[in-house]
Design a protein around this motif. Structure first.
Motif, short mmCIF file in Angstrom:
data_model
loop_
_atom_site.label_atom_id
_atom_site.label_comp_id
_atom_site.label_asym_id
_atom_site.label_seq_id
_atom_site.Cartn_x
_atom_site.Cartn_y
_atom_site.Cartn_z
N PRO A 138 0.81 -1.22 0.00
CA PRO A 138 0.00 0.00 0.00
C PRO A 138 0.84 1.27 0.00
O PRO A 138 0.43 2.28 -0.57
CB PRO A 138 -0.83 -0.12 1.29
N LEU A 139 2.03 1.22 0.62
CA LEU A 139 2.90 2.39 0.59
C LEU A 139 3.33 2.70 -0.84
O LEU A 139 3.34 3.86 -1.26
CB LEU A 139 4.13 2.15 1.47
N GLY A 140 3.67 1.64 -1.59
CA GLY A 140 4.05 1.85 -2.99
C GLY A 140 2.92 2.46 -3.80
O GLY A 140 3.14 3.35 -4.64
N VAL A 141 1.70 1.99 -3.58
CA VAL A 141 0.54 2.56 -4.27
C VAL A 141 0.37 4.03 -3.89
O VAL A 141 0.12 4.89 -4.76
CB VAL A 141 -0.74 1.77 -3.94
N ALA A 142 0.51 4.33 -2.61
CA ALA A 142 0.33 5.72 -2.15
C ALA A 142 1.35 6.65 -2.78
O ALA A 142 1.02 7.77 -3.21
CB ALA A 142 0.42 5.77 -0.62
N VAL A 143 2.61 6.21 -2.85
CA VAL A 143 3.66 7.05 -3.43
C VAL A 143 3.46 7.18 -4.93
O VAL A 143 3.57 8.27 -5.51
CB VAL A 143 5.04 6.47 -3.11
N ALA A 144 3.15 6.06 -5.61
CA ALA A 144 3.01 6.09 -7.06
C ALA A 144 1.80 6.91 -7.51
O ALA A 144 1.85 7.59 -8.54
CB ALA A 144 2.89 4.66 -7.60
N ARG A 145 0.71 6.85 -6.75
CA ARG A 145 -0.51 7.55 -7.14
C ARG A 145 -0.63 8.95 -6.52
O ARG A 145 -1.53 9.70 -6.89
CB ARG A 145 -1.73 6.72 -6.73
N GLY A 146 0.24 9.27 -5.58
CA GLY A 146 0.16 10.58 -4.93
C GLY A 146 0.78 11.67 -5.80
O GLY A 146 1.65 11.43 -6.63
N HIS A 147 0.31 12.89 -5.59
CA HIS A 147 0.83 14.03 -6.34
C HIS A 147 1.07 15.19 -5.37
O HIS A 147 0.28 15.42 -4.46
CB HIS A 147 -0.16 14.48 -7.42
N GLY A 148 2.16 15.89 -5.57
CA GLY A 148 2.44 17.07 -4.78
C GLY A 148 2.53 16.77 -3.30
O GLY A 148 3.24 15.86 -2.85
N ALA A 149 1.74 17.52 -2.51
CA ALA A 149 1.80 17.39 -1.06
C ALA A 149 1.34 16.02 -0.58
O ALA A 149 1.72 15.57 0.50
CB ALA A 149 0.94 18.47 -0.41
N MET A 150 0.52 15.31 -1.39
CA MET A 150 0.02 14.00 -0.97
C MET A 150 1.14 12.98 -0.82
O MET A 150 0.97 11.96 -0.16
CB MET A 150 -1.01 13.49 -1.98
N ARG A 151 2.30 13.24 -1.41
CA ARG A 151 3.40 12.26 -1.33
C ARG A 151 4.09 12.28 0.03
O ARG A 151 4.76 11.31 0.39
CB ARG A 151 4.42 12.53 -2.43
N ARG A 152 3.94 13.35 0.78
CA ARG A 152 4.64 13.40 2.06
C ARG A 152 3.95 12.54 3.11
O ARG A 152 4.60 12.06 4.04
CB ARG A 152 4.78 14.83 2.56
N TRP A 153 2.64 12.32 2.98
CA TRP A 153 1.93 11.55 4.00
C TRP A 153 2.32 10.08 4.00
O TRP A 153 2.55 9.51 5.08
CB TRP A 153 0.43 11.72 3.83
N ALA A 256 -15.18 2.43 0.70
CA ALA A 256 -14.26 3.54 0.98
C ALA A 256 -13.50 3.97 -0.26
O ALA A 256 -13.27 5.16 -0.50
CB ALA A 256 -13.27 3.13 2.08
N LEU A 257 -13.11 3.00 -1.09
CA LEU A 257 -12.34 3.32 -2.28
C LEU A 257 -13.18 3.97 -3.37
O LEU A 257 -12.63 4.40 -4.39
CB LEU A 257 -11.66 2.05 -2.82
N ARG A 258 -14.49 4.05 -3.19
CA ARG A 258 -15.31 4.87 -4.08
C ARG A 258 -15.22 6.35 -3.71
O ARG A 258 -15.58 7.21 -4.50
CB ARG A 258 -16.77 4.42 -4.03
N ARG A 259 -14.77 6.63 -2.49
CA ARG A 259 -14.75 8.00 -1.99
C ARG A 259 -13.33 8.53 -1.83
O ARG A 259 -13.15 9.75 -1.76
CB ARG A 259 -15.48 8.05 -0.64
N LEU A 260 -12.35 7.64 -1.73
CA LEU A 260 -10.96 8.04 -1.52
C LEU A 260 -10.12 7.62 -2.73
O LEU A 260 -10.38 6.57 -3.34
CB LEU A 260 -10.39 7.37 -0.27
N ASN A 261 -9.12 8.42 -3.04
CA ASN A 261 -8.18 7.97 -4.06
C ASN A 261 -7.24 6.93 -3.46
O ASN A 261 -7.15 6.77 -2.24
CB ASN A 261 -7.41 9.16 -4.68
N THR A 262 -6.54 6.19 -4.32
CA THR A 262 -5.71 5.09 -3.84
C THR A 262 -4.53 5.58 -3.01
O THR A 262 -4.05 4.86 -2.13
CB THR A 262 -5.19 4.27 -5.03
N ALA A 263 -4.04 6.79 -3.28
CA ALA A 263 -2.94 7.32 -2.47
C ALA A 263 -3.37 7.52 -1.03
O ALA A 263 -2.68 7.15 -0.08
CB ALA A 263 -2.43 8.63 -3.07
N ALA A 264 -4.55 8.14 -0.84
CA ALA A 264 -5.05 8.36 0.51
C ALA A 264 -5.36 7.04 1.20
O ALA A 264 -5.04 6.85 2.38
CB ALA A 264 -6.30 9.25 0.47
#
Length: 321
Positions: A138-153, A256-264
């Motif tokens: 899941p960390l890899g998905v979060a980093v790969a799909r995150g953009h900008g500030a979302m990558r720091r979380w 939940a995944l209908r409401r959240l992106n995969t990075a979150a």
């Protein structure tokens, strides 16, 4: 399981869910959230509910694991979950638009893989080490799909998980590491496929295909060695186990995944070891050290940050084929 004693702790052992009532409130993929709470907040609450159900399911599973092993307990949960979903949801071919049925089958194979591979890793590695390696998915998905500030979380979450699990405290078995990394790949695929199936198929109908497929996979691998050790009491306890783990969590995660992106969503999954630590403190009186306490703080902050920036745009309703 090589003498291993499994306590209430975190794992991704088949997080599969079931909620008939949710099928009615999510009648179409991408359905707007009810007025009052933002979609991302509702999705985050669903993810939290899923993780709590996983931990309660593990607590219920401890006795059964001692009797038939971790793989056997996982197989028993799936064998109960599959017919329950088939009877209550009764999927029909017309419920699945083009591509949805294949995605649901693929999701079932991945679910079975997560269950069996992680259990194989835990049999050879300390649970903290196996969990930290599996979280790379899941960390890899979060980093790969995150953009900008979302990558720091997700990066902050990774620090927190390392402090919680402290995998450096024991030597690693290379075969166990391989199993844990394979489970991580399955977990990453699980997140992507769950969102895909949830977007294509109304409610949790896709699970009525995915879970029976996962049960077949588990039966091939663990069924023959487990069947001879079953007793009526164990079979009955398996019904309760199936509701908490896997039925409820998988349903909540799909919604939940209908409401959240995969990075979150991938970042929010880092809250599981924090919940495990909290339950261990309350139920088992296991007092965490200062490193684990700091780790909890890291993943909580990361989870809050991911929820605030993790809403998905509304999706058009799917049209069954």
């Amino acid at each position: 399981m090589n003498g291993m004693s499994i306590k209430v702790t975190w794992t991704r052992t088949v997080t599969v869910g079931f909620t008939v009532g949710m099928s009615t409130c999510d009648t179409a993929p991408g359905a707007p959230a009810r007025p009052g709470l933002p979609a991302a907040r509702i999705g985050a609450l669903m993810a939290v509910g899923s993780m709590l159900s996983v931990q309660l399911g593990l607590a219920v599973s401890v006795t059964v694991i001692d009797e038939i092993g971790a793989e056997g307990a996982a197989w028993l949960r799936l064998m109960w979950a599959a017919p329950i979903l088939l009877l209550l949801i009764r999927p029909r071919r017309r419920d699945f638009p083009p591509g949805a049925l294949a995605a649901s089958v693929a999701l079932g194979v991945v679910v079975g893989g997560i269950t069996l591979l992680f259990m194989a890793a835990v049999a050879r590695l300390p649970l903290g080490t196996a969990s930290a390696l599996e979280f790379l998915g899941p960390l890899g998905v979060a980093v790969a799909r995150g953009h900008g500030a979302m990558r720091r979380w997700p990066l902050l979450a990774a620090v927190g998980v390392l402090l919680l699990t402290q995998p450096w405290t024991a030597e690693a078995d290379l075969l166990g590491v391989g199993f844990a990394l394979a489970a991580a790949v399955c977990w990453a695929a699980y997140i992507l496929l769950t969102q895909r199936v949830g977007d294509l198929v109304p409610g949790v109908t896709g699970l009525a295909v995915s879970i029976p497929v996962a049960a077949l996979v588990a039966t091939v691998v663990a069924g023959p060695a487990t069947m001879g050790r079953l007793t009526p009491e164990i079979v009955l306890v398996g019904l309760g186990m199936a509701v908490l783990l896997p039925l409820v969590p998988f349903s909540l995660e799909m919604l939940a995944l209908r409401r959240l992106n995969t990075a979150a969503f991938g970042t929010l999954m880092s809250l599981e070891p924090a919940f495990a630590l909290l339950i261990g403190l309350i139920v088992l009186q296991q007092v965490p050290g200062w490193l684990a306490t700091v780790g909890v703080g890291c993943v909580v902050v990361a989870g809050i940050g991911a929820e605030r920036g993790g809403a998905r745009p509304p999706l058009p309703p799917a049209t069954p084929g």
